[in-house]
Scaffold this motif. Structure first.
Motif, PDB file in Angstrom:
ATOM      1  N   PHE A  69      55.650  33.491  19.660  1.00 26.22           N
ATOM      2  CA  PHE A  69      57.376  32.857  19.941  1.00 26.22           C
ATOM      3  C   PHE A  69      56.706  32.634  21.806  1.00 26.22           C
ATOM      4  O   PHE A  69      57.645  31.700  22.135  1.00 26.22           O
ATOM      5  CB  PHE A  69      57.965  34.110  20.253  1.00 26.22           C
ATOM      6  N   THR A  70      56.048  32.536  22.501  1.00 24.99           N
ATOM      7  CA  THR A  70      56.185  31.930  24.068  1.00 24.99           C
ATOM      8  C   THR A  70      56.150  30.377  23.328  1.00 24.99           C
ATOM      9  O   THR A  70      56.822  30.111  24.129  1.00 24.99           O
ATOM     10  CB  THR A  70      55.154  32.656  24.390  1.00 24.99           C
ATOM     11  N   GLU A  72      56.917  28.594  20.737  1.00 16.32           N
ATOM     12  CA  GLU A  72      58.129  28.195  20.693  1.00 16.32           C
ATOM     13  C   GLU A  72      59.204  28.143  21.765  1.00 16.32           C
ATOM     14  O   GLU A  72      60.078  26.753  21.677  1.00 16.32           O
ATOM     15  CB  GLU A  72      58.245  29.426  20.004  1.00 16.32           C
ATOM     16  N   ALA A  73      59.336  29.609  22.693  1.00 18.79           N
ATOM     17  CA  ALA A  73      60.051  28.944  23.143  1.00 18.79           C
ATOM     18  C   ALA A  73      59.465  28.120  24.621  1.00 18.79           C
ATOM     19  O   ALA A  73      61.024  27.815  24.867  1.00 18.79           O
ATOM     20  CB  ALA A  73      60.324  30.913  24.233  1.00 18.79           C
ATOM     21  N   LYS A  76      62.246  25.089  24.140  1.00 19.51           N
ATOM     22  CA  LYS A  76      63.543  24.823  23.647  1.00 19.51           C
ATOM     23  C   LYS A  76      64.164  23.888  24.608  1.00 19.51           C
ATOM     24  O   LYS A  76      63.572  23.492  25.545  1.00 19.51           O
ATOM     25  CB  LYS A  76      63.714  27.038  24.191  1.00 19.51           C
ATOM     26  N   ALA A  81      67.554  28.180  28.103  1.00 14.60           N
ATOM     27  CA  ALA A  81      66.919  28.074  26.158  1.00 14.60           C
ATOM     28  C   ALA A  81      65.630  29.182  26.609  1.00 14.60           C
ATOM     29  O   ALA A  81      65.412  30.018  25.603  1.00 14.60           O
ATOM     30  CB  ALA A  81      67.165  27.625  25.412  1.00 14.60           C
ATOM     31  N   VAL A  82      64.921  28.526  26.735  1.00 13.80           N
ATOM     32  CA  VAL A  82      63.319  28.723  27.805  1.00 13.80           C
ATOM     33  C   VAL A  82      63.552  29.826  27.876  1.00 13.80           C
ATOM     34  O   VAL A  82      63.165  30.749  26.867  1.00 13.80           O
ATOM     35  CB  VAL A  82      62.196  28.506  28.450  1.00 13.80           C
ATOM     36  N   GLU A  84      65.975  32.103  27.959  1.00 14.86           N
ATOM     37  CA  GLU A  84      66.664  33.530  27.315  1.00 14.86           C
ATOM     38  C   GLU A  84      65.567  33.621  26.064  1.00 14.86           C
ATOM     39  O   GLU A  84      65.627  34.844  25.500  1.00 14.86           O
ATOM     40  CB  GLU A  84      67.965  33.076  26.583  1.00 14.86           C
ATOM     41  N   SER A  85      65.007  32.628  25.231  1.00 15.06           N
ATOM     42  CA  SER A  85      63.855  32.984  24.307  1.00 15.06           C
ATOM     43  C   SER A  85      62.751  33.824  24.797  1.00 15.06           C
ATOM     44  O   SER A  85      62.217  34.363  23.712  1.00 15.06           O
ATOM     45  CB  SER A  85      63.570  31.789  23.547  1.00 15.06           C
ATOM     46  N   LEU A  86      62.600  33.402  25.591  1.00 14.63           N
ATOM     47  CA  LEU A  86      61.325  34.229  26.195  1.00 14.63           C
ATOM     48  C   LEU A  86      61.730  35.834  26.776  1.00 14.63           C
ATOM     49  O   LEU A  86      61.048  36.849  26.122  1.00 14.63           O
ATOM     50  CB  LEU A  86      60.649  33.485  27.646  1.00 14.63           C
ATOM     51  N   GLY A  89      62.358  37.392  23.498  1.00 15.62           N
ATOM     52  CA  GLY A  89      60.788  37.828  22.624  1.00 15.62           C
ATOM     53  C   GLY A  89      59.884  38.476  22.440  1.00 15.62           C
ATOM     54  O   GLY A  89      60.468  39.307  21.959  1.00 15.62           O
TER      55      GLY A  89
END
Lengths: 193, 193
Positions: A69-70, A72-73, A76, A81-82, A84-86, A89
DNA sequence: GCCATAATATACCGATCAGTCCAGAACCGT
DNA sequence: ACGGTTCTGGACTGATCGGTATATTATGGC
């Protein structure tokens, strides 16, 4: 043209990964490992080298299996968004069912005896690597005018990674996913705009 | 009316504390400990009980010697000042010269073998205790109207402690005081107003 | 001076650590 | 069927783990 191996290397490595995850590198004994993997010591040494190499292979498998997931993050569209996603995740990964809580890379070796120093350094290197990648991503964002000129990509990356490491410790202490997600949410409030 | 002890109990305990700090509970061997303390094994066992009791005594000494600032921080007049004082205090304590980087309570046992489970639980208890104290302080602040009604004292305390734990890991990885102070500063940007 | 007491140093304990030797067993090519 | 090769199982290695038995030494009280 010889006797075939009676176990699946990747499947046994997965079992080893779980033992290291739960007990750390030094806390996992060869007896723990071989019992969980369902193989004997000579089989382990023939297939993986030694305890240290086994751990590195387990670490690689961990990255592939749980840290995807990293990557993918990092893809972003915006720096925020990076981040937040990290954060989200990691909060979810650290509290997922089916494996021990927390992050292997964070928890398995923090301090250790002299004998395990190489492993400790390897883990520090990997932690620093993700942070550096994150920093470069934020530098790109700043250059694109997406982050304010007075912001510091290095500080932002360090803050995110600090929160991530802290969440791993909290998860190891039994903190729930919902709680960690609120922590992630709060950390994002510090994000510049 | 008997042979006097040839070493100072507190001074030797201080040496032991440093060994535990650097190598963790399991990573510190009795040989490491006795050599640093300048005493023999029988002296150690007569004076402190065993390795586990020695560690607990070292933990108490650590709290008294290095964690005093937390009690001071909790006395600050506002919740925000408490948070700021705690974050800055940990950033400085985790990077002070003259002792290993990071926080003993955070780093010395995160994951371990079954044998050290009691010590791991003790440390989790102590970590949770500070967080609970912090939460109660924030609850008081909320009741006094100092924090917005929609704020959650438990989440705030958890966020602060998560940042603190993360800073300890970063410090163990060699991150500088200045960098950690900037992390603390950034975390405070998430504070509600 | 001498005894009771307690701390010292040495040498040791069984258990466990990571790692290995070796004998036997399972396979493939011939 | 028979080698050559490689894996498996159990028993073993020296080193180290936390912890201790013992004999000696240093003290204060008498």
């Amino acid at each position: 043209m010889a006797r075939p191996r009676e176990f699946c290397i990747d499947q046994a490595l997965f079992k080893a990964l779980n033992v290291f995850w739960r007990h750390g590198f030094e806390g996992a004994s060869l007896t723990d490992l071989t019992e969980a993997m369902g193989i004997t010591r000579p089989s382990l040494y023939a297939a993986y080298g030694n305890k240290e190499e086994l751990f590195r292979k387990a670490l690689d498998l961990y990255d592939e299996t749980y840290m995807g997931f990293t990557q993918e993050a990092l893809k972003k569209p915006t720096a925020r968004a990076v981040a937040e996603s990290l954060l989200m995740g990691f909060a979810e990964a650290a509290t997922a069912v089916g494996h021990p809580p927390g992050c292997l890379g964070t928890n398995s070796v923090l301090v250790c005896s002299e004998a395990s120093e190489p492993i400790r350094e390897e883990l520090m290197r990997r932690r620093a690597s993700l942070e550096a990648t994150l920093r470069r991503r934020f530098e790109k964002a700043k250059a694109a005018g997406e982050l304010p000129p007075e912001s510091h990509p290095g500080d932002l990356a360090r803050f995110i990674m600090t929160t991530v490491h802290g969440m791993s410790i909290q998860a190891a202490g039994g903190v729930t996913r919902q709680s960690l997600l609120r922590v992630a949410d709060m950390a994002l409030k510090a994000w510049p705009d």
